[in-house]
Design a protein around this motif. Structure first.
Motif, PDB file in Angstrom:
ATOM      1  N   TRP A 576     -18.261  21.545  22.700  1.00 27.93           N
ATOM      2  CA  TRP A 576     -17.838  21.164  21.356  1.00 27.93           C
ATOM      3  C   TRP A 576     -18.219  19.703  21.069  1.00 27.93           C
ATOM      4  O   TRP A 576     -18.865  19.388  20.069  1.00 27.93           O
ATOM      5  CB  TRP A 576     -16.324  21.364  21.234  1.00 27.93           C
ATOM      6  N   ARG A 577     -17.830  18.842  22.022  1.00 29.32           N
ATOM      7  CA  ARG A 577     -18.133  17.413  21.820  1.00 29.32           C
ATOM      8  C   ARG A 577     -19.628  17.188  21.715  1.00 29.32           C
ATOM      9  O   ARG A 577     -20.108  16.406  20.912  1.00 29.32           O
ATOM     10  CB  ARG A 577     -17.571  16.591  22.986  1.00 29.32           C
ATOM     11  N   SER A 578     -20.404  17.866  22.546  1.00 28.95           N
ATOM     12  CA  SER A 578     -21.845  17.637  22.526  1.00 28.95           C
ATOM     13  C   SER A 578     -22.434  18.100  21.192  1.00 28.95           C
ATOM     14  O   SER A 578     -23.452  17.590  20.747  1.00 28.95           O
ATOM     15  CB  SER A 578     -22.517  18.361  23.689  1.00 28.95           C
ATOM     16  N   ARG A 579     -21.765  19.054  20.526  1.00 31.13           N
ATOM     17  CA  ARG A 579     -22.324  19.552  19.268  1.00 31.13           C
ATOM     18  C   ARG A 579     -21.956  18.687  18.071  1.00 31.13           C
ATOM     19  O   ARG A 579     -22.730  18.578  17.126  1.00 31.13           O
ATOM     20  CB  ARG A 579     -21.836  20.973  19.009  1.00 31.13           C
ATOM     21  N   ILE A 580     -20.768  18.088  18.124  1.00 32.63           N
ATOM     22  CA  ILE A 580     -20.362  17.363  16.917  1.00 32.63           C
ATOM     23  C   ILE A 580     -20.648  15.873  16.996  1.00 32.63           C
ATOM     24  O   ILE A 580     -20.482  15.156  16.024  1.00 32.63           O
ATOM     25  CB  ILE A 580     -18.884  17.622  16.543  1.00 32.63           C
ATOM     26  N   GLY A 581     -21.098  15.422  18.144  1.00 28.63           N
ATOM     27  CA  GLY A 581     -21.553  14.034  18.295  1.00 28.63           C
ATOM     28  C   GLY A 581     -20.558  13.023  17.787  1.00 28.63           C
ATOM     29  O   GLY A 581     -19.414  12.981  18.238  1.00 28.63           O
ATOM     30  N   THR A 582     -20.974  12.246  16.786  1.00 28.05           N
ATOM     31  CA  THR A 582     -20.148  11.128  16.341  1.00 28.05           C
ATOM     32  C   THR A 582     -18.845  11.573  15.679  1.00 28.05           C
ATOM     33  O   THR A 582     -17.916  10.798  15.537  1.00 28.05           O
ATOM     34  CB  THR A 582     -20.911  10.251  15.334  1.00 28.05           C
ATOM     35  N   ALA A 583     -18.785  12.844  15.276  1.00 30.12           N
ATOM     36  CA  ALA A 583     -17.567  13.321  14.606  1.00 30.12           C
ATOM     37  C   ALA A 583     -16.465  13.654  15.604  1.00 30.12           C
ATOM     38  O   ALA A 583     -15.448  14.232  15.244  1.00 30.12           O
ATOM     39  CB  ALA A 583     -17.891  14.542  13.776  1.00 30.12           C
ATOM     40  N   VAL A 584     -16.643  13.248  16.850  1.00 32.69           N
ATOM     41  CA  VAL A 584     -15.741  13.653  17.912  1.00 32.69           C
ATOM     42  C   VAL A 584     -14.293  13.238  17.649  1.00 32.69           C
ATOM     43  O   VAL A 584     -13.346  13.885  18.056  1.00 32.69           O
ATOM     44  CB  VAL A 584     -16.295  13.133  19.265  1.00 32.69           C
ATOM     45  N   ILE A 585     -14.165  12.166  16.901  1.00 28.36           N
ATOM     46  CA  ILE A 585     -12.847  11.640  16.573  1.00 28.36           C
ATOM     47  C   ILE A 585     -12.021  12.664  15.783  1.00 28.36           C
ATOM     48  O   ILE A 585     -10.804  12.686  15.811  1.00 28.36           O
ATOM     49  CB  ILE A 585     -13.019  10.301  15.814  1.00 28.36           C
ATOM     50  N   MET A 586     -12.745  13.554  15.086  1.00 22.95           N
ATOM     51  CA  MET A 586     -12.057  14.560  14.271  1.00 22.95           C
ATOM     52  C   MET A 586     -11.881  15.876  15.015  1.00 22.95           C
ATOM     53  O   MET A 586     -11.530  16.897  14.411  1.00 22.95           O
ATOM     54  CB  MET A 586     -12.881  14.857  13.013  1.00 22.95           C
ATOM     55  N   LEU A 587     -12.108  15.854  16.300  1.00 27.35           N
ATOM     56  CA  LEU A 587     -12.120  17.105  17.050  1.00 27.35           C
ATOM     57  C   LEU A 587     -10.847  17.935  16.850  1.00 27.35           C
ATOM     58  O   LEU A 587     -10.909  19.129  16.563  1.00 27.35           O
ATOM     59  CB  LEU A 587     -12.369  16.819  18.543  1.00 27.35           C
ATOM     60  N   ASP A 588      -9.680  17.260  16.944  1.00 26.68           N
ATOM     61  CA  ASP A 588      -8.422  17.995  16.810  1.00 26.68           C
ATOM     62  C   ASP A 588      -8.351  18.737  15.472  1.00 26.68           C
ATOM     63  O   ASP A 588      -7.983  19.906  15.401  1.00 26.68           O
ATOM     64  CB  ASP A 588      -7.232  17.031  16.913  1.00 26.68           C
ATOM     65  N   THR A 589      -8.733  18.018  14.395  1.00 28.13           N
ATOM     66  CA  THR A 589      -8.691  18.634  13.064  1.00 28.13           C
ATOM     67  C   THR A 589      -9.598  19.859  13.023  1.00 28.13           C
ATOM     68  O   THR A 589      -9.244  20.911  12.475  1.00 28.13           O
ATOM     69  CB  THR A 589      -9.187  17.606  12.002  1.00 28.13           C
ATOM     70  N   LEU A 590     -10.789  19.711  13.621  1.00 31.19           N
ATOM     71  CA  LEU A 590     -11.741  20.824  13.610  1.00 31.19           C
ATOM     72  C   LEU A 590     -11.198  22.036  14.369  1.00 31.19           C
ATOM     73  O   LEU A 590     -11.356  23.170  13.935  1.00 31.19           O
ATOM     74  CB  LEU A 590     -13.074  20.386  14.230  1.00 31.19           C
ATOM     75  N   VAL A 591     -10.554  21.760  15.525  1.00 31.16           N
ATOM     76  CA  VAL A 591     -10.013  22.875  16.309  1.00 31.16           C
ATOM     77  C   VAL A 591      -8.977  23.626  15.473  1.00 31.16           C
ATOM     78  O   VAL A 591      -8.981  24.853  15.416  1.00 31.16           O
ATOM     79  CB  VAL A 591      -9.388  22.374  17.638  1.00 31.16           C
ATOM     80  N   HIS A 592      -8.125  22.862  14.777  1.00 27.43           N
ATOM     81  CA  HIS A 592      -7.118  23.523  13.933  1.00 27.43           C
ATOM     82  C   HIS A 592      -7.783  24.321  12.821  1.00 27.43           C
ATOM     83  O   HIS A 592      -7.399  25.451  12.537  1.00 27.43           O
ATOM     84  CB  HIS A 592      -6.171  22.481  13.314  1.00 27.43           C
ATOM     85  N   THR A 593      -8.797  23.713  12.181  1.00 32.60           N
ATOM     86  CA  THR A 593      -9.431  24.377  11.038  1.00 32.60           C
ATOM     87  C   THR A 593      -9.959  25.746  11.441  1.00 32.60           C
ATOM     88  O   THR A 593      -9.690  26.749  10.785  1.00 32.60           O
ATOM     89  CB  THR A 593     -10.602  23.507  10.509  1.00 32.60           C
ATOM     90  N   ILE A 594     -10.702  25.752  12.538  1.00 31.06           N
ATOM     91  CA  ILE A 594     -11.294  27.036  12.914  1.00 31.06           C
ATOM     92  C   ILE A 594     -10.259  27.948  13.578  1.00 31.06           C
ATOM     93  O   ILE A 594     -10.225  29.152  13.326  1.00 31.06           O
ATOM     94  CB  ILE A 594     -12.556  26.818  13.778  1.00 31.06           C
ATOM     95  N   GLY A 595      -9.389  27.346  14.397  1.00 27.32           N
ATOM     96  CA  GLY A 595      -8.409  28.135  15.148  1.00 27.32           C
ATOM     97  C   GLY A 595      -7.499  28.943  14.238  1.00 27.32           C
ATOM     98  O   GLY A 595      -7.182  30.103  14.507  1.00 27.32           O
ATOM     99  N   GLN A 596      -7.115  28.330  13.097  1.00 20.33           N
ATOM    100  CA  GLN A 596      -6.185  29.010  12.186  1.00 20.33           C
ATOM    101  C   GLN A 596      -6.818  30.220  11.505  1.00 20.33           C
ATOM    102  O   GLN A 596      -6.129  31.074  10.973  1.00 20.33           O
ATOM    103  CB  GLN A 596      -5.704  28.022  11.122  1.00 20.33           C
ATOM    104  N   GLU A 597      -8.140  30.265  11.514  1.00 27.23           N
ATOM    105  CA  GLU A 597      -8.837  31.358  10.820  1.00 27.23           C
ATOM    106  C   GLU A 597      -8.959  32.610  11.683  1.00 27.23           C
ATOM    107  O   GLU A 597      -9.269  33.688  11.183  1.00 27.23           O
ATOM    108  CB  GLU A 597     -10.272  30.904  10.469  1.00 27.23           C
ATOM    109  N   PHE A 598      -8.769  32.459  13.011  1.00 26.53           N
ATOM    110  CA  PHE A 598      -9.065  33.582  13.896  1.00 26.53           C
ATOM    111  C   PHE A 598      -8.261  34.838  13.548  1.00 26.53           C
ATOM    112  O   PHE A 598      -8.793  35.946  13.560  1.00 26.53           O
ATOM    113  CB  PHE A 598      -8.847  33.200  15.368  1.00 26.53           C
ATOM    114  N   GLY A 599      -6.971  34.626  13.225  1.00 21.95           N
ATOM    115  CA  GLY A 599      -6.114  35.772  12.902  1.00 21.95           C
ATOM    116  C   GLY A 599      -6.660  36.521  11.700  1.00 21.95           C
ATOM    117  O   GLY A 599      -6.767  37.762  11.703  1.00 21.95           O
ATOM    118  N   ILE A 600      -7.059  35.755  10.669  1.00 21.88           N
ATOM    119  CA  ILE A 600      -7.573  36.371   9.438  1.00 21.88           C
ATOM    120  C   ILE A 600      -8.865  37.141   9.743  1.00 21.88           C
ATOM    121  O   ILE A 600      -9.055  38.290   9.342  1.00 21.88           O
ATOM    122  CB  ILE A 600      -7.840  35.280   8.362  1.00 21.88           C
TER     123      ILE A 600
END
Ligand code: ADP
Length: 683
Positions: A576-600
């Motif tokens: 994940w980190r290697s893919r988002i590069g400089t946006a790594v600081i937002m990693l937690d937000t990204l995990v939530h964004t995608i994670g919450q969609e899995f159920g749907i």
């Protein structure tokens, strides 16, 4: 071709030459052909007595004329006894069986003592009654060709060896860089989380210093080698103070020796001159490498540098520097290899001796540059001795006038550690007794131990620690662990893979069924190592350093551990980190964004699949595929890519094939996310 020549010669020979008159026209014609053949030609009777030869052969054994050969035997030729015996044995066999011996190599000693390699053909000759009457021998000198072939083969072998050594070097060096770096990273992470208890600060600071010192040493060595190859190292002949140089070495290495509980002696024989003219920087570097190795490869006992005068003549003085240790020693058969570039007898991931295989190569190179000599004497298990004999000039004035002022230490890694190590890693007595899981951490690196325990304690596990494979086997034989974190590069001869194999195959071992996860400093991109881990019976592989996310991840895998033999993490944060590069600081937000969609997604895909609507399936999976390409859910991503491709091609069979895997992976990703989210609430 030879056979044809032989046959013709044989016919002519039996028709004309063997008849009574050798001076016939045909014979001289034949002699002419024979003399001009670009090969050595000899013929003998059935008793291997020479009957004739061509000029080339006569010249080669120092005869004035081919005629002089008649009546001679191999005893009159410069061959060695072995060569003669072998030639005669071959000829006896040809006479006995009538079978030619063709195209084979043999050595032949020349009158000047040189040895040539010949390509030889020997065929039987027949008289008119078809009875064997002798042997015809034709051979050519292939010494030069052979030599070229051998050189070529050697060059090829050298290139292959150098290439192998380079690959091994890269493998070792990535391990040696990653391990201390991971330690430093973990320490800072823990500090930033405010998770360090007051009493642990001195020890962690020391560990941090130690790791950075290791990196610095490696860096210096690499710079050294590149300097050597590309810039060459300038070291002028200057007047220097040998006392000062030795004192600085002592200062540098006392810290290391003390830390390892070793005795360091720097001895200086009385008659050794203090002021010298010479290349002092190279001398310093040579001694640094030898002392560094001696300390590295010694666990118990002492390391001694002894300096004395070996010889003095006019204004030249020759000194002997001898570095002796009581360490692991070097096997006799390996002694010749240790000065080769990148050569290491113990790869870093197999044991506790990090290194690059550069040091002794540099030492040898410097020794050559200053016209010195180096000798090594070692006994496996008993210790080693490296002796350097180095010539210097005596300055005209034996005092400190004009002595070069060098802070040797400044060039290298001699920063003192912030504080001596005072305590050991957190003890396992701080166990939390109501824990759900019994966990064993197998790790020999002190920093990784400390940090590992810190993270695992967070999860309320009951933790034990083993610092070697042997200790792990002892503990697992007594305790049924649920989960084992197994470092791969362990000391004492049993690495993590072997330890796992033994746990899995020993029916008496109480942890035979434990969930075992590998911890590797190689990253999990090394397919060979991944395969070895699977073969040994591990369930997962984690790249170091351990992190709270990884601990959580492993716990979720453990909880579903019917689902074993899975090699990738559900959430691969490294990917994940290697893919988002400089946006790594937002990693937690990204995990939530995608994670919450899995159920749907799970519900939608199920509904579309059951409705057999391939075009909607294509659109939905395409959308999820896009989101996943920025994330770290490798198993899910693979399934989605496959099912989307199948839907796109209207391939119902493939869709049916991938559907269960897609749902399973989605489910797994959702659980992993939810576990992770418990510790990482949305802010
Ligand atoms: P490294 O960085 O691996 O120490 P060197 O070129 O300095 O590289 O040494 C090459 C190899 O020689 C080492 O990896 C080790 O196997 C062996 N060696 C060198 N010095 C010693 C010693 N004092 N005792 C035992 N083995 C040694």
């Amino acid at each position: 071709m030879y056979l044809k020549i032989f046959r013709n010669l044989r016919n002519i020979w039996s028709k004309h030459t063997l008849k009574t008159d050798p001076a016939t026209h045909i014979a001289s014609y034949l002699q002419n052909i024979v003399n001009n053949l670009p090969h050595f030609l000899v013929w003998k009777d059935v008793n291997s007595v020479f009957l004739g030869c061509n000029k080339m052969f006569a010249d080669s054994i120092g005869l004035k004329s081919p005629r002089d050969i008649v009546g001679m035997t191999d005893y009159d030729c410069p061959w060695t006894v072995e060569q003669r015996e072998s030639y005669l044995a071959d000829e006896r066999e040809i006479i006995r069986t009538g079978k030619a011996k063709l195209n084979y190599e043999e050595t032949q000693t020349q009158p000047d003592g040189s040895i040539k390699t010949m390509l030889v053909n020997k065929v039987p000759m027949y008289d008119e009654k078809r009875k064997i009457c002798g042997i015809l021998i034709i051979f050519s000198d292939i010494t030069e060709r052979k030599h070229l072939e051998e050189n070529l083969k050697k060059a090829q072998e050298d290139a292959e060896r150098a290439n192998k050594a380079k690959l091994e070097f890269i493998r070792n060096i990535s391990h040696d860089i990653r391990t201390p770096l991971a330690g430093i990273q973990q320490i800072f992470h823990a500090f930033s989380q405010g998770k360090i208890a007051e009493e642990a600060i001195p020890e962690l600071s020391f560990s941090g210093w130690e790791s950075s010192a290791k990196l610095m040493e490696l860096f210096n060595q690499i710079i050294e080698i590149s300097k050597k190859e590309y810039f060459d190292f300038e070291d002028e002949i200057v007047k220097f103070d040998l006392h000062k140089l030795l004192q600085e070495l002592e200062k540098t290495y006392t810290v290391v020796a003390k830390h390892k509980g070793l005795q360091l002696n720097i001895e200086y024989a009385e008659a050794t001159p203090r002021y010298l003219l010479g290349q002092h920087l190279r001398l310093h570097r040579i001694l640094m490498n030898l002392l560094g190795n001696a300390l590295k490869f010694t666990k118990k006992g002492n390391v001694t540098l002894h300096v004395e005068k070996a010889k003095e003549k006019n204004n030249e003085v020759i000194l002997r520097f001898s570095v002796t240790d009581t360490g692991i020693g070097i096997a006799k058969e390996n002694l010749s290899r240790i000065f080769e570039l990148f050569s290491r007898l113990n790869p870093s991931f197999e044991n506790q001796y990090p290194g690059s295989g550069l040091g002794l190569h540099v030492v040898k190179d410097y020794i050559n540059k200053i016209q010195g000599e180096i000798y090594v004497d070692s006994k496996e298990g008993a210790g080693s001795n490296f002796t350097c004999i180095i010539p210097f000039k005596r300055p005209l004035l034996d005092n400190d006038h004009d002595v070069v002022k060098t802070e040797y230490a400044q060039n290298f890694n001699t920063i003192n550690p912030p504080q001596e190590k005072t305590s050991n890693i957190p003890s396992t007595t701080n166990q939390v007794t109501d824990s759900k899981y019994q966990v064993l951490l197998v790790e020999d690196d002190p920093i990784a131990q400390t940090m590992g325990i810190l993270y695992l304690k967070d999860k309320n596990y009951k933790i034990d620690l083993a610092a070697s494979g042997k200790e792990a086997l002892e503990l697992t034989s007594k305790t049924p662990y649920d989960l084992i974190y197994m470092d791969l590069g362990l000391g004492d001869g049993i690495d993590g893979i072997e330890t796992t194999r033994r746990i899995r195959t020993d029916k008496q071992n109480l942890s035979q069924k434990a969930f075992i996860t590998a911890l590797t400093a190689h990253g999990n991109g090394d397919k060979e190592i991944v395969q070895k881990c699977i073969d040994a019976g591990m369930q997962t592989i984690l790249s170091k350093p351990l992190s709270p996310e990884k601990v959580l991840e492993i716990q979720s895998l453990l909880e579903k551990s019917g689902n074993i033999q899975k090699i990738q993490l559900v959430i691969d944060f490294d990917l994940w980190r290697s893919r988002i590069g400089t946006a790594v600081i937002m990693l937690d937000t990204l995990v939530h964004t995608i994670g919450q969609e899995f159920g749907i997604y799970k519900n939608t895909i199920k509904e579309i699949y059951e409705a057999h609507d391939l075009s909607r399936l294509k659109a939905t999976t395409h959308k999820l595929k896009g989101a996943l390409s920025y994330s770290g859910f490798p198993r899910l991503e693979k399934a989605i890519i496959a099912i989307e491709a199948a839907a796109k091609q209207n391939n119902t069979a493939e869709v049916d094939k991938w559907y269960p895997e897609t749902m399973d992976a989605l489910n797994e990703a959702q659980i992993a996310y939810e576990n992770w989210a418990k510790d990482h609430p949305l802010s």
